[in-house]
Design a protein around this motif. Structure first.
Motif, short mmCIF file in Angstrom:
data_model
loop_
_atom_site.label_atom_id
_atom_site.label_comp_id
_atom_site.label_asym_id
_atom_site.label_seq_id
_atom_site.Cartn_x
_atom_site.Cartn_y
_atom_site.Cartn_z
N GLU A 40 0.85 -1.20 0.00
CA GLU A 40 0.00 0.00 0.00
C GLU A 40 0.88 1.24 0.00
OE1 GLU A 40 -3.15 0.24 -0.31
OE2 GLU A 40 -4.08 -1.63 0.33
N ALA A 41 0.62 2.15 -0.94
CA ALA A 41 1.42 3.37 -1.04
C ALA A 41 0.91 4.44 -0.08
CB ALA A 41 1.37 3.90 -2.48
N GLU A 64 -12.92 3.82 -5.07
CA GLU A 64 -11.52 3.61 -5.45
C GLU A 64 -11.01 4.85 -6.18
OE1 GLU A 64 -9.11 -0.13 -6.80
OE2 GLU A 64 -10.06 0.73 -8.57
N LEU A 65 -9.96 5.42 -5.63
CA LEU A 65 -9.33 6.60 -6.22
C LEU A 65 -8.05 6.17 -6.94
CD1 LEU A 65 -9.04 9.75 -6.41
CD2 LEU A 65 -7.73 9.61 -4.29
N LEU A 95 -6.09 3.68 -4.55
CA LEU A 95 -6.35 3.85 -3.13
C LEU A 95 -7.85 3.76 -2.88
CD1 LEU A 95 -5.63 4.68 -0.19
CD2 LEU A 95 -5.81 7.06 -0.95
N LYS A 96 -8.27 2.82 -2.05
CA LYS A 96 -9.68 2.74 -1.67
C LYS A 96 -9.93 3.64 -0.47
CE LYS A 96 -10.71 -1.82 -3.55
NZ LYS A 96 -11.21 -3.19 -3.29
N VAL A 97 -11.05 4.36 -0.52
CA VAL A 97 -11.44 5.29 0.53
C VAL A 97 -12.83 4.92 1.00
CG1 VAL A 97 -11.86 7.71 1.13
CG2 VAL A 97 -10.06 7.13 -0.52
N LYS A 98 -13.00 4.83 2.34
CA LYS A 98 -14.29 4.44 2.90
C LYS A 98 -14.91 5.60 3.67
CE LYS A 98 -16.44 0.34 4.88
NZ LYS A 98 -16.17 -1.04 5.38
N LEU A 99 -16.16 5.93 3.32
CA LEU A 99 -16.88 7.02 3.96
C LEU A 99 -18.02 6.47 4.80
CD1 LEU A 99 -17.26 9.55 0.97
CD2 LEU A 99 -15.35 9.30 2.57
#
Length: 271
Positions: A91-92, A199-200, A215-219
């Motif tokens: 993961e970056a 997913e960004l 990068l996955k982002v969870k809201l």
């Protein structure tokens, strides 16, 4: 003749005294062991960048030793036997603690490496107190400028976020949480504990040479602070110290912790 015998006796007496002087000839019965050479761990650098090439980018320790390698937090792709790290599959945007325990020993060598990229800070964002915008963090260093803004870096490549209602600034990676809620991501009347994942895809004009990074982002959404669930607080608590290892205003994480900093969890509080 008498004088000659006296000389012989004196010489014999001196020899006897010399043979009894243990401090001159006898070895130390309890010598101190030499100080061991401390084990060192290095990958030759501290920051590593993804590559636009299709093949995996793998780094290895500068010295090959038998033992066990451990990476923390979760997200680092490390071989426990050789210490090889697959940068492409890690993961970056995170800083990792890498530990090495030599075979047959208990002392541990430690080093820190960063896989270059962006991340978003986990936390509670209250829209009624102007917490409506969230900025990306570059190379696990709060306040560090993202390279290539307005000169090559791009965010939300393919519109995986914007086309689904999560408003991301394609120039600087900033997420507009208030607009995201207004877009109806959580429905016309958002329910408490509603959650969505996006997913960004982004590329940075840095040493990664604009490699595409995901990068996955969870809201999450809660109407008020009182509606926040124990699970949300637990997620924040278990992630303390996993984003800025040995870093700014954050305690150094330990391997006893869960250590799951991905995906970043953003808890939106409506009022």
């Amino acid at each position: 003749m008498l004088r000659f015998r006296s000389i012989i006796i004196l010489l014999a007496f001196a020899a006897a005294l010399h043979s009894c002087d243990k401090s001159q000839t006898a070895p130390d019965p309890d010598p101190e062991p030499p100080s061991p050479t401390p084990v060192k761990l290095s990958y030759g650098d501290s920051i590593f960048y993804n590559s636009p090439q299709s093949t995996d980018y793998i780094i290895t320790p500068t010295a090959s030793r038998a033992g066990t390698y451990i990476g923390f937090p979760d997200g680092i792709d490390i071989d426990a036997v050789t210490g090889a790290i697959n940068i492409t599959k890690s993961e970056a945007g995170l800083k990792y603690k890498v530990s090495f325990i030599p075979s047959g020993k208990t002392d541990t060598a430690v080093t820190f490496i960063t896989v270059a990229g962006i991340n978003y800070l986990d936390g509670f964002y209250n829209l009624s107190t102007s917490d409506s915008l969230i900025n990306p963090i570059y190379n696990a260093h709060p306040g560090k400028d993202i390279p290539g803004i307005n000169s090559g870096s791009l965010f939300d490549i393919g519109a995986g976020c914007n086309s689904n209602g999560c408003t991301v600034n394609v120039v600087n990676g900033q997420i507009n949480l208030a607009e995201t809620v207004r877009n109806g991501v959580f429905g016309n009347k958002p329910a408490n504990d509603e959650r969505k994942e996006f997913e960004l895809v982004y590329s940075l004009n840095d040493n990664s040479n604009k490699a595409n990074i995901r990068l996955k982002v969870k809201l999450y959404y809660y109407e008020t602070v009182n509606d926040i669930t124990p699970e949300a607080y637990a997620i924040i608590a278990e992630r303390q110290g996993t984003m800025f290892l040995n870093g700014v205003n954050t305690p150094v994480a330990t391997q006893a912790k869960v250590g799951k900093p991905r995906p970043p969890c953003i808890f939106i509080v409506g009022r």
